[in-house]
Design a protein around this motif. Structure first.
Motif, short mmCIF file in Angstrom:
data_model
loop_
_atom_site.label_atom_id
_atom_site.label_comp_id
_atom_site.label_asym_id
_atom_site.label_seq_id
_atom_site.Cartn_x
_atom_site.Cartn_y
_atom_site.Cartn_z
N SER A 149 45.83 -37.53 3.46
CA SER A 149 46.14 -36.11 3.62
C SER A 149 44.95 -35.28 3.17
O SER A 149 43.99 -35.78 2.58
N ASP A 150 45.01 -33.99 3.47
CA ASP A 150 43.95 -33.07 3.03
C ASP A 150 43.87 -33.02 1.52
O ASP A 150 42.79 -32.95 0.94
N TRP A 151 45.03 -33.05 0.87
CA TRP A 151 45.06 -33.04 -0.60
C TRP A 151 44.29 -34.23 -1.16
O TRP A 151 43.49 -34.11 -2.08
N LEU A 152 44.51 -35.40 -0.57
CA LEU A 152 43.84 -36.61 -1.05
C LEU A 152 42.34 -36.55 -0.77
O LEU A 152 41.53 -36.95 -1.61
N ARG A 153 41.95 -36.00 0.36
CA ARG A 153 40.52 -35.87 0.67
C ARG A 153 39.83 -34.92 -0.30
O ARG A 153 38.70 -35.16 -0.72
N ARG A 154 40.52 -33.82 -0.68
CA ARG A 154 39.94 -32.90 -1.67
C ARG A 154 39.79 -33.60 -3.02
O ARG A 154 38.78 -33.43 -3.70
N GLU A 155 40.78 -34.37 -3.41
CA GLU A 155 40.70 -35.10 -4.67
C GLU A 155 39.58 -36.15 -4.61
O GLU A 155 38.87 -36.35 -5.58
N PHE A 156 39.45 -36.80 -3.48
CA PHE A 156 38.40 -37.79 -3.32
C PHE A 156 37.02 -37.13 -3.40
O PHE A 156 36.09 -37.69 -3.99
N ALA A 157 36.90 -35.93 -2.83
CA ALA A 157 35.64 -35.20 -2.89
C ALA A 157 35.30 -34.80 -4.33
O ALA A 157 34.14 -34.84 -4.75
N LYS A 158 36.32 -34.43 -5.12
CA LYS A 158 36.10 -34.09 -6.53
C LYS A 158 35.58 -35.30 -7.30
O LYS A 158 34.70 -35.18 -8.13
#
Length: 161
Positions: A149-158
């Motif tokens: 999900s987008d949420w997971l991609r943002r967390e992965f980017a962090k």
């Protein structure tokens, strides 16, 4: 994880909480024989260990874990892990102390100041354990943990920074 496959796990987690609540509520009333109380304490401690195992098995089943973001799961559920381990230590300590004080005579008065303090800390810890464990069990049912999900991609980017 589909709802139909998570429901039995959630029921198991609630059952383990119920067993712990039952032992906390009625173990002092069932102290006719030391063996009965010892068995109840062992059941409670084993249920706590199973509860931790179940949470970690659910962790291993998440997409986040499979994507290698173990640190994210630990960070999101750190409080629950700490509260559960603290509660387990308090339970074992209380059980050992109670059994060592009552082993010769199950009806003996054992409520000295230290034991009372340990009893209160264990019961207060139980309230926190019930809250955080139930919250974690319900949060792990969130579909975001089991799909990209987008949420997971943002967390992965962090994490990637």
């Amino acid at each position: 994880m589909r709802r139909s496959s998570y429901r039995p796990i959630l029921y198991l987690q609630f059952f383990l909480l119920f067993v712990d609540l039952f032992v906390n509520s009625f173990s002092d009333l069932l102290r006719m024989a030391n063996v009965i109380q010892l068995v109840l304490y062992i059941i409670q401690d084993v249920c706590l260990v199973f509860a931790v195992i179940v949470v970690f098995l659910v962790f291993f089943n998440t997409f986040i874990f499979q994507a290698g973001l173990v640190g994210l799961l630990i960070r999101k559920f750190k409080t629950t892990i700490i509260v559960t381990l603290t509660y387990f230590i308090l339970c074992v300590g209380l059980h050992v102390w109670a059994m060592s004080l009552r082993w010769e005579d199950p009806n003996r008065y054992i409520w000295n100041n230290g034991f009372q303090a340990m009893f209160v800390f264990q019961r207060v810890g139980a309230v926190f354990y019930y809250y955080f464990y139930k919250r974690t069990a319900l949060r792990l049912g969130d579909p975001r943990f089991y799909q990209d999900s987008d949420w997971l991609r943002r967390e992965f980017a962090k994490v990637g920074r």
